[in-house]
Design an enzyme around this catalytic site. Structure first.
Site, PDB file in Angstrom:
ATOM      1  N   ARG A  63       4.507  -5.353 -13.263  1.00  0.00           N
ATOM      2  CA  ARG A  63       3.499  -5.851 -12.325  1.00  0.00           C
ATOM      3  C   ARG A  63       2.154  -6.145 -13.003  1.00  0.00           C
ATOM      4  O   ARG A  63       1.429  -7.043 -12.610  1.00  0.00           O
ATOM      5  CB  ARG A  63       3.329  -4.821 -11.195  1.00  0.00           C
ATOM      6  CG  ARG A  63       2.325  -5.219 -10.122  1.00  0.00           C
ATOM      7  CD  ARG A  63       2.396  -4.228  -8.960  1.00  0.00           C
ATOM      8  NE  ARG A  63       1.202  -4.265  -8.132  1.00  0.00           N
ATOM      9  CZ  ARG A  63       1.104  -4.983  -7.017  1.00  0.00           C
ATOM     10  NH1 ARG A  63       2.110  -5.713  -6.596  1.00  0.00           N
ATOM     11  NH2 ARG A  63      -0.008  -4.962  -6.308  1.00  0.00           N
ATOM     12  N   ILE A  89      -2.474 -10.510  -4.759  1.00  0.00           N
ATOM     13  CA  ILE A  89      -1.103 -10.047  -4.950  1.00  0.00           C
ATOM     14  C   ILE A  89      -0.925  -8.913  -3.951  1.00  0.00           C
ATOM     15  O   ILE A  89      -1.794  -8.056  -3.815  1.00  0.00           O
ATOM     16  CB  ILE A  89      -0.859  -9.596  -6.413  1.00  0.00           C
ATOM     17  CG1 ILE A  89       0.554  -9.046  -6.648  1.00  0.00           C
ATOM     18  CG2 ILE A  89      -1.863  -8.557  -6.874  1.00  0.00           C
ATOM     19  CD1 ILE A  89       0.855  -8.740  -8.152  1.00  0.00           C
ATOM     20  N   SER A  90       0.179  -8.911  -3.206  1.00  0.00           N
ATOM     21  CA  SER A  90       0.362  -7.911  -2.146  1.00  0.00           C
ATOM     22  C   SER A  90       0.504  -6.503  -2.712  1.00  0.00           C
ATOM     23  O   SER A  90       0.924  -6.312  -3.855  1.00  0.00           O
ATOM     24  CB  SER A  90       1.614  -8.235  -1.325  1.00  0.00           C
ATOM     25  OG  SER A  90       1.608  -9.570  -0.901  1.00  0.00           O
ATOM     26  N   GLN A  91       0.186  -5.532  -1.847  1.00  0.00           N
ATOM     27  CA  GLN A  91       0.380  -4.113  -2.158  1.00  0.00           C
ATOM     28  C   GLN A  91       1.867  -3.879  -2.495  1.00  0.00           C
ATOM     29  O   GLN A  91       2.745  -4.427  -1.817  1.00  0.00           O
ATOM     30  CB  GLN A  91      -0.020  -3.361  -0.890  1.00  0.00           C
ATOM     31  CG  GLN A  91       0.119  -1.882  -0.912  1.00  0.00           C
ATOM     32  CD  GLN A  91      -0.032  -1.320   0.515  1.00  0.00           C
ATOM     33  OE1 GLN A  91      -0.112  -2.075   1.490  1.00  0.00           O
ATOM     34  NE2 GLN A  91      -0.080  -0.018   0.619  1.00  0.00           N
TER      35      GLN A  91
END
Ligand code: SAH
Length: 242
Positions: A63, A89-91
């Site tokens: 990530r 960027i999503s959790q």
């Protein structure tokens, strides 16, 4: 003077460009491996994600390479992060949850709307044979497409364009994942979803929305509310929200 400067800048540039290449990635010397395993344990498994394939994908995908270098050390925190162009960027947990709800198998053909950093696409790319993903902001689409190909994902196809319209040439899809929020279900996406297929989509206002899981049964969409979420809005090319 200028010559001297050029002479001293060239080696520096060379170093910056080649020695610290982030995409020269090898899992063996990934200093974030332990941190990533902890993220999966504490944020993903502890909150109830059970699909082993999703868990393995989250353990594998680096990530930190999907966030700007300045945020690299925060990449495994329990939060979304900026990726430039006002996008995020999503959790990690939301990525895992949306992925798990689609109940993917290798043959599921997936369409993602909102490529952003490419992280969600990489997770999907670990689980299915073909991923199609659309990003409206050109620079984000280009950067993520390059990163995904540097990381070896040959099964992820990135298109720059308006995802509201879907990808008719590649339709129908077994699963659709929307990672930007419109106020209503885009009709073209509904039409491009196969009978029996699932769509996960945040629907609602421009700040908060409900994450909705839809399943197409006998041509109708069966709707399940999953959780309140906060995604960036789905927009048109002129910036107006859908
Ligand atoms: N899935 C992404 C999350 C990115 S945020 C990730 O893993 O990083 C949502 C993205 O949707 C943004 O990059 C935004 O530019 C994009 N977006 C917004 N409206 C869009 C549209 N109409 N079509 C395609 N992408 C869109």
């Amino acid at each position: 003077m200028i010559r001297g400067l050029t002479k001293s800048i060239i080696p520096v540039l060379f170093l910056v460009l080649f020695s610290s290449s982030r995409t020269n990635y090898s899992i063996q010397d990934d200093k974030y491996q332990k941190v990533r395993q902890r993220m999966v344990r504490e944020q993903i498994v502890a909150r109830g994600i059970k699909d082993q394939k999703v868990i393995q994908a989250m353990i594998k995908v680096p990530r930190h390479l999907f966030v700007p270098e300045a945020y690299e050390r925060m990449a495994y925190e329990d939060r979304p992060l900026p990726i430039g162009e006002g996008q995020t960027i999503s959790q990690p947990y939301i990525v895992a949850l949306m992925t798990e709800l689609l109940e993917l198998t290798p043959n599921t053909k997936v369409l993602e709307i909102g490529t952003g950093s490419g992280y969600q696409a990489a997770i999907l790319g670990e689980l299915v044979n073909e991923v199609y993903t659309i990003e409206i902001v050109e620079i984000l689409g280009q950067t993520s497409s390059q990163l995904l190909s540097d990381l070896g994902y040959k099964n992820i196809h990135v298109k720059i364009g308006d995802g509201y319209k879907g990808w008719p040439e590649k339709a129908p899809f077994d699963a659709i994942i929307v990672t930007c929020a419109p106020s209503d279900i885009p009709k073209p996406l509904e039409n491009q979803l196969k009978e029996g297929g699932k769509m996960i989509i945040p629907l609602g206002g421009s700040i908060v929305q409900e994450l909705i899981l839809l399943e197409k049964k006998n041509g109708d969409l069966i709707k399940k509310v999953v959780a309140p979420v906060r995604f960036v809005p789905m927009v048109r090319h002129d910036g107006i929200r859908y």
